[in-house]
Design a protein around this motif. Structure first.
Motif, PDB file in Angstrom:
ATOM      1  N   ILE A  56      26.817-136.246  21.173  1.00  0.00           N
ATOM      2  CA  ILE A  56      27.936-136.760  21.956  1.00  0.00           C
ATOM      3  C   ILE A  56      28.193-138.182  21.484  1.00  0.00           C
ATOM      4  N   PRO A  57      29.383-138.409  20.911  1.00  0.00           N
ATOM      5  CA  PRO A  57      29.668-139.762  20.397  1.00  0.00           C
ATOM      6  C   PRO A  57      29.784-140.764  21.545  1.00  0.00           C
ATOM      7  N   LYS A  58      29.190-141.931  21.316  1.00  0.00           N
ATOM      8  CA  LYS A  58      29.211-142.963  22.351  1.00  0.00           C
ATOM      9  C   LYS A  58      30.399-143.903  22.207  1.00  0.00           C
ATOM     10  N   GLU A  85      32.497-141.127  16.748  1.00  0.00           N
ATOM     11  CA  GLU A  85      33.380-139.957  16.752  1.00  0.00           C
ATOM     12  C   GLU A  85      34.023-139.776  15.380  1.00  0.00           C
ATOM     13  N   GLN A  86      34.455-140.878  14.810  1.00  0.00           N
ATOM     14  CA  GLN A  86      35.067-140.837  13.479  1.00  0.00           C
ATOM     15  C   GLN A  86      34.036-140.401  12.439  1.00  0.00           C
ATOM     16  N   LYS A  87      32.809-140.887  12.575  1.00  0.00           N
ATOM     17  CA  LYS A  87      31.736-140.517  11.655  1.00  0.00           C
ATOM     18  C   LYS A  87      31.484-139.015  11.710  1.00  0.00           C
ATOM     19  N   LEU A 124      34.249-132.887   7.863  1.00  0.00           N
ATOM     20  CA  LEU A 124      35.184-132.669   6.758  1.00  0.00           C
ATOM     21  C   LEU A 124      34.463-132.624   5.417  1.00  0.00           C
ATOM     22  N   MET A 125      33.438-133.457   5.255  1.00  0.00           N
ATOM     23  CA  MET A 125      32.758-133.545   3.964  1.00  0.00           C
ATOM     24  C   MET A 125      31.743-132.415   3.742  1.00  0.00           C
ATOM     25  N   LYS A 126      31.459-131.622   4.763  1.00  0.00           N
ATOM     26  CA  LYS A 126      30.560-130.478   4.577  1.00  0.00           C
ATOM     27  C   LYS A 126      31.151-129.476   3.604  1.00  0.00           C
TER      28      LYS A 126
END
Length: 179
Positions: free
Chosen positions: A23-25, A30-32, A38-40
């Protein structure tokens, strides 16, 4: 020929690795996460949303069916129709005013950009001229220095040759001319 039951049997799907729930804090995390997802798979196309078009009011109708008459006795429902038409017309006028203001600001911005560009070019030309002047001055100084060096060498040679001549004449006198 294969039986229908055999053809419907599929090989088992490879199991996906369970991913930990993160869960992004903050916005950076969130962007990371989005970038990592996307990079997977870099071969997969990235969905880039198109810019939403600006809202524009509907154009006024070419043929108006419900024309408001000036006769008395309008029903209670006519007021609501009138109010809706009036609101839509005011919206349209506000939109046209906003677009005119936006165009005016765009024109002013373009003029300011052009003025800044011209000023920058003038400043660049001025500095270029100054650099060129300094370069020429250095080159001229270098040439003058070389010329002075040559002149000094030439004078030294002249002195040496003059001294040689004098020395030779003195030797000559000493040898042949005995006083």
């Amino acid at each position: 020929m294969a039986s229908p039951a055999a053809s419907s049997v599929r090989p088992p799907r490879p199991k996906k690795e369970p991913q930990a729930l993160v869960i992004p804090k903050n916005a950076a995390e969130e962007q990371k996460l989005k970038l990592e997802r996307l990079m997977k798979n870099p071969d997969k196309a990235v969905p880039i949303p198109e810019k939403m078009s600006e809202w524009a009011p509907r154009p006024p109708p070419e043929f108006v069916r419900d024309v408001m008459g000036s006769s008395a006795g309008a029903g209670s429902g006519e007021f609501h129709v009138y109010r809706h038409l009036r609101r839509r017309e005011y919206q349209r006028q506000d939109y046209m005013d906003a677009m005119a203001e936006k165009q005016k600001l765009d024109v002013e911005f373009q003029k300011r950009l052009e003025r800044n560009k011209i000023a920058a070019e003038e400043q660049t030309a001025k500095r270029r001229k100054k650099r060129q002047k300094l370069k020429e001055k250095k080159l001229l100084a270098k040439k003058m220095k070389l010329e002075q060096k040559k002149q000094k060498e030439g004078k030294k040679r002249e002195r040496k040759s003059f001294c040689r001549l004098q020395c030779e004449s003195l030797r000559h006198q000493q040898q042949y001319c005995q006083y």
